[in-house]
Design a protein around this motif. Structure first.
Motif, short mmCIF file in Angstrom:
data_model
loop_
_atom_site.label_atom_id
_atom_site.label_comp_id
_atom_site.label_asym_id
_atom_site.label_seq_id
_atom_site.Cartn_x
_atom_site.Cartn_y
_atom_site.Cartn_z
N GLY A 11 0.82 -1.20 0.00
CA GLY A 11 0.00 0.00 0.00
C GLY A 11 0.85 1.25 0.00
N GLY A 12 0.49 2.22 -0.85
CA GLY A 12 1.34 3.39 -1.04
C GLY A 12 0.69 4.71 -0.69
N GLY A 13 -0.23 4.74 0.30
CA GLY A 13 -0.80 5.99 0.76
C GLY A 13 -0.01 6.55 1.93
N ILE A 14 -0.65 7.40 2.70
CA ILE A 14 0.01 8.04 3.83
C ILE A 14 0.49 7.01 4.85
CG2 ILE A 14 -2.20 8.43 5.02
CD1 ILE A 14 -1.02 10.99 6.20
N VAL A 31 13.55 -2.06 2.22
CA VAL A 31 12.09 -1.96 2.23
C VAL A 31 11.54 -2.12 0.81
CG1 VAL A 31 10.10 -0.52 2.86
CG2 VAL A 31 12.26 -0.32 4.15
N ALA A 32 10.52 -2.97 0.66
CA ALA A 32 9.77 -3.06 -0.59
C ALA A 32 8.43 -2.37 -0.38
CB ALA A 32 9.55 -4.50 -1.00
N LEU A 33 8.10 -1.41 -1.23
CA LEU A 33 6.82 -0.72 -1.16
C LEU A 33 6.01 -1.10 -2.39
CD1 LEU A 33 5.00 1.37 0.25
CD2 LEU A 33 6.15 3.15 -1.05
N VAL A 34 4.96 -1.89 -2.19
CA VAL A 34 4.17 -2.44 -3.29
C VAL A 34 2.85 -1.70 -3.38
CG1 VAL A 34 2.97 -4.49 -4.13
CG2 VAL A 34 5.21 -4.72 -3.02
N CYS A 35 2.53 -1.16 -4.55
CA CYS A 35 1.23 -0.51 -4.73
C CYS A 35 0.56 -1.00 -6.00
CB CYS A 35 1.34 1.00 -4.71
SG CYS A 35 2.76 1.69 -5.53
N LYS A 36 -0.74 -1.17 -5.96
CA LYS A 36 -1.48 -1.84 -7.04
C LYS A 36 -1.61 -0.98 -8.29
CE LYS A 36 -6.01 -2.36 -6.36
NZ LYS A 36 -7.30 -2.67 -5.68
N GLU A 153 5.47 -0.45 -8.48
CA GLU A 153 4.18 0.09 -8.90
C GLU A 153 3.45 -0.92 -9.79
OE1 GLU A 153 4.27 4.76 -9.20
OE2 GLU A 153 6.00 3.95 -10.29
N ASN A 154 2.12 -0.83 -9.77
CA ASN A 154 1.26 -1.70 -10.58
C ASN A 154 1.46 -3.18 -10.28
OD1 ASN A 154 0.06 0.49 -12.19
ND2 ASN A 154 2.15 0.72 -12.97
N HIS A 155 1.91 -3.48 -9.08
CA HIS A 155 2.03 -4.86 -8.60
C HIS A 155 0.86 -5.13 -7.65
CE1 HIS A 155 5.99 -4.77 -10.35
NE2 HIS A 155 6.25 -6.01 -9.96
N TYR A 156 0.27 -6.29 -7.75
CA TYR A 156 -0.96 -6.56 -7.01
C TYR A 156 -0.78 -7.71 -6.02
CZ TYR A 156 -5.88 -7.19 -6.03
OH TYR A 156 -7.09 -7.28 -5.39
N ALA A 157 -1.04 -7.44 -4.75
CA ALA A 157 -0.93 -8.48 -3.73
C ALA A 157 -2.12 -9.43 -3.81
CB ALA A 157 -0.85 -7.85 -2.34
N VAL A 158 -1.83 -10.70 -3.99
CA VAL A 158 -2.89 -11.71 -4.15
C VAL A 158 -3.24 -12.34 -2.80
CG1 VAL A 158 -3.52 -13.88 -5.29
CG2 VAL A 158 -2.13 -12.19 -6.51
N GLU A 159 -2.24 -12.77 -2.05
CA GLU A 159 -2.46 -13.37 -0.73
C GLU A 159 -1.23 -13.11 0.14
OE1 GLU A 159 -5.22 -14.48 0.14
OE2 GLU A 159 -6.20 -15.67 -1.42
N ILE A 160 -1.45 -13.02 1.47
CA ILE A 160 -0.30 -13.04 2.37
C ILE A 160 0.06 -14.49 2.64
CG2 ILE A 160 -0.82 -10.81 3.44
CD1 ILE A 160 -1.87 -12.37 5.88
N ILE A 161 1.33 -14.73 2.95
CA ILE A 161 1.86 -16.08 3.14
C ILE A 161 1.91 -16.43 4.62
CG2 ILE A 161 3.82 -17.61 2.72
CD1 ILE A 161 4.60 -15.66 0.41
N THR A 162 1.31 -17.56 4.99
CA THR A 162 1.34 -18.03 6.37
C THR A 162 1.69 -19.52 6.39
OG1 THR A 162 -0.98 -18.71 6.47
CG2 THR A 162 -0.49 -16.39 6.96
N GLN A 163 1.58 -20.16 7.56
CA GLN A 163 1.83 -21.60 7.67
C GLN A 163 0.90 -22.40 6.76
OE1 GLN A 163 1.37 -19.46 10.34
NE2 GLN A 163 2.13 -20.42 12.23
N HIS A 164 -0.24 -21.81 6.43
CA HIS A 164 -1.18 -22.49 5.54
C HIS A 164 -0.50 -22.92 4.24
CE1 HIS A 164 -4.70 -23.18 2.99
NE2 HIS A 164 -4.22 -22.28 2.15
N HIS A 165 0.40 -22.06 3.74
CA HIS A 165 1.07 -22.35 2.48
C HIS A 165 2.20 -23.36 2.63
CE1 HIS A 165 -0.92 -18.41 1.89
NE2 HIS A 165 -1.23 -18.95 0.73
#
Length: 529
Positions: A11-14, A31-36, A153-165
Motif C-alpha cells: 500500500g502506497g498511501g500516507i 524496504v519493498a513498497l508495493v502498490c497496485k 508500482e502496478n504490482h498486485y498483492a494476491v495473498e499473504i503467506i502463512t503456515q497455511h502455504h
C-alpha cells in the motif's frame, strides 16, 4: 521469482509511505513498497479537508479533542487508542513537515486552522482544499529519493503467506499464525512472484468501491482486509461504514464521486432543499455542523420524503473571493459542470466514503497474525468506534505508522526469512477470457451493497444481501480456481469477502449505533449528542 526484503509494505498511501520512511534509514534492512497502481493514486490524495491535531494550546487541548472523538464514535471508541492518537498527533505533524509536507499558515507564521463537523475547536491543518494531495506529494518525493526503499508500482498483492502455504492447517483458533510475506502479481510477466519478508505491513486502504456510488477511487476494493480475513486474522467493526454526506451530485460521475469537503460547512455552508428551505434544525442542534452520520441520515431522509436526487449546500452568502481562495479546486470543479458556487447552490448527496472497521490491531499496530502490522483505513485501531470524527483518519495513519515502525524495529532481529515457502502454483489453470462475468459480478456487488447495506438497513435487506453475496462467492471461487490470477478477479474476490464481512457484522449488531442504523432495532435516529 522470489524477492527478499526485510520490510514488505503493501500500500502506497500516507500509512504505507510513513511507515516505509520511518524504517528505511534504521540500518535494519531494505524496504519493498508495493502498490497496485501508480504511487500517486492512493486514496490519501483525494482527502480535501485536512488533518486533525491540537497545535494551538491557547484555545485547544488534548482533552477536548479526545472528548470530540469519543462523542463522534458513539462511545464505542477504545479510550486508549483515542488518547494514543490525540497525544501523539503533534509529533506526527512534525514528522510530515520533516518529510516535506506543507500546511497553510497565517501571516504571523501560525497554522491556518479549520473547524469541521463534530470538532469543538479550530484544529484542522490543511493545504487549501487539497491537503491529501499535498501529503501524498511530499511523501512520494521523500520515498522516491530514499535509496533503502524499492517501489513496485502496478504490482498486485494476491495473498499473504502463512503456515497455511506450508501445508499446515490454520484456523481462526490457531494461536500462532505468522506472516512470511506475500504473493504478488507482476504486471510485466503476468506471473505471481513470491515476496519473502521478516515483517509485513498492510496499508491497502478502504472499501468504498464495494458500493455503487463512492467518493473513493476504484482501487478501494478492501484488498488487505480480505487477504487477512482469508488468512484467519481478526477483522472487526465492519458494520460501521461511513457515508460522506456531501459529494457533488453528478449522475455522469459516480465512481469516484467528487467530494465536497466538510470544511465547507465549517466555513459557513448551509444545507438546504432545492427550494431554499433549511432542514438540519429538525435533526440536530448543531445544524450543518453535526457529525457525518447524523447529517448523512438527515439528507437521506429528506431526499426520500421529497423524492429528490440531491439536496443543496449554500455558500452564496459568503464573500465570493474568500470562497475561491479557500476552495479553489472545488470552485473549478463545480464551474466545469456549470455551477458557480459563489452564486448558486451546490447539489450534494451522500456517498460511501470510509469504514471504521478493518484488521484488528493493538497499540503497536500489530494484527492477530504475528509479524503482520496494519495501518490506515484497512486497520481497526479502535480510534473511530461507531463513527469517524472528521480529519482524524490521516493523523491516525501517521501515528500508528510510527507505532508500527518502533515495534517492528525492536522485534525484527528475532525473525528470519522462511525459505520453505513454495512458489505460487498456477499449474493446470487457463487464461480467463470471460471478463464479462467478472465485470457483471462487480456491478452486482455494488448494487447489492448500496441497495441493502446502505445508510439505513433492516434485517430483511441484510439477509437478502447475504444470500446474493453467497451466490456470487461460490461462482467467483469456482472461477478463480480454474483461471490464472489477474487483478480483476482478485479484486472481485476481495470485494465479495468485504461485502460479506460488512453484512455479517451488521446482522450481528442488534442495535442502532453510530453509523449502523437499522429500522429493526430503532434508536432515536437523529440523537442529539
Amino acid at each position: 521469482m522470489i524477492h527478499k526484503f526485510d520490510f514488505l509494505v503493501i500500500g502506497g498511501g500516507i500509512a504505507g509511505m510513513s511507515y516505509a520512511l520511518s524504517v528505511a534509514n534504521s540500518g535494519k534492512g531494505k524496504v519493498a513498497l508495493v502498490c497496485k497502481t501508480s504511487l500517486g493514486e492512493a486514496n490519501t490524495a483525494k482527502a480535501q479537508g485536512g488533518i486533525a491535531a491540537v497545535t494551538n494550546l491557547a484555545i485547544d487541548n488534548f482533552e477536548k479533542h479526545i472528548h470530540d472523538t469519543m462523542v463522534a464514535g458513539d462511545y464505542i471508541s477504545d479510550p486508549e487508542a483515542v488518547k494514543h492518537v490525540v497525544c501523539n498527533a503533534p509529533e506526527a505533524i512534525r514528522k510530515l513537515i520533516g518529510w516535506g509536507v506543507n500546511f497553510d499558515k497565517n501571516g504571523d507564521g501560525t497554522y491556518n486552522l479549520h473547524r469541521e463537523g463534530g470538532h469543538s475547536d479550530f484544529r484542522i491543518l490543511h493545504h487549501a482544499d487539497d491537503t491529501g494531495f499535498e501529503i501524498q506529494r511530499g511523501l512520494m518525493e521523500a520515498v522516491r529519493t530514499n535509496c533503502n526503499i524499492t517501489v513496485f508500482e502496478n504490482h498486485y498483492a494476491v495473498e499473504i503467506i502463512t503456515q497455511h502455504h506450508l501445508g499446515i492447517k490454520v484456523t481462526r483458533r490457531t494461536p500462532d499464525i505468522e506472516c512470511y510475506g506475500a504473493y504478488i502479481l507482476n504486471p510485466d510477466t503476468k506471473k505471481v512472484d513470491t515476496f519473502l519478508s521478516k515483517v509485513t505491513l498492510m496499508a491497502t486502504g478502504g472499501v468504498g468501491a464495494v458500493y455503487a456510488m463512492t467518493s473513493n477511487p476504484v482501487i478501494a476494493t478492501g484488498d488487505g482486509i480480505a487477504m487477512v480475513y482469508r488468512a484467519k486474522g481478526t477483522v472487526k467493526d465492519m458494520e460501521f461504514v461511513q457515508f460522506h454526506p456531501t459529494v457533488l451530485y453528478n449522475p455522469s460521475e459516480t465512481h469516484p464521486a467528487f467530494l465536497i469537503t466538510e470544511a465547507m460547512r465549517g466555513y459557513g455552508g448551509v444545507l438546504r432543499l432545492p427550494d431554499g428551505k433549511e432542514f438540519m434544525q429538525k435533526y440536530d442542534k448543531r445544524l450543518s455542523l453535526a457529525p457525518r452520520d447524523i447529517v448523512a441520515r438527515a439528507i437521506d431522509h429528506e431526499m426520500k420524503i421529497h423524492g429528490l436526487n440531491h439536496v443543496c449546500l449554500d455558500l452564496t452568502h459568503k464573500d465570493a473571493e474568500e470562497t475561491k481562495r479557500h476552495f479553489p479546486h472545488i470552485y473549478e470543479k463545480c464551474l466545469s459542470v456549470g455551477i458557480d458556487i459563489t452564486k448558486e447552490y451546490i447539489p450534494v448527496c451522500p456517498s460511501a466514503h470510509y469504514i471504521c472497521g478493518g484488521i484488528k490491531v493493538d497499540l503497536n499496530a500489530e494484527s492477530s497474525i504475528h509479524r503482520l502490522y496494519a495501518v490506515g483505513e484497512c486497520s481497526c485501531t479502535g480510534l473511530h468506534g461507531g463513527n469517524r470524527l472528521a480529519s482524524n483518519s490521516l493523523i491516525e495513519a501517521v501515528v500508528y505508522a510510527q507505532s508500527a515502525s518502533a515495534h517492528s524495529l525492536q522485534t525484527i532481529d528475532n525473525y528470519d526469512f522462511n525459505t520453505n515457502v513454495p512458489e505460487w502454483d498456477d499449474e493446470g489453470t487457463m487464461t480467463n477470457e470471460e471478463h464479462v462475468l467478472i465485470t457483471q459480478s462487480i456491478r452486482e456487488v455494488g448494487e447489492i451493497m448500496s441497495n441493502y447495506v446502505g445508510i439505513v438497513r433492516s434485517d430483511l435487506r441484510l439477509k437478502r444481501a447475504w444470500a446474493r453475496l453467497d451466490l456470487l462467492y461460490e461462482e467467483t471461487e469456482s472461477l478463480f480456481k480454474r483461471v490464472t490470477a489477474t487483478k480483476d478477479i482478485c479484486e472481485l474476490r476481495n470485494m465479495i469477502n468485504v461485502g460479506y464481512l460488512i453484512t455479517r457484522q451488521a446482522i450481528e449488531r442488534k442495535e442502532s449505533r453510530g453509523l449502523h442504523y437499522t429500522v429493526d432495532y430503532p434508536k432515536h435516529a437523529y440523537d442529539q449528542k
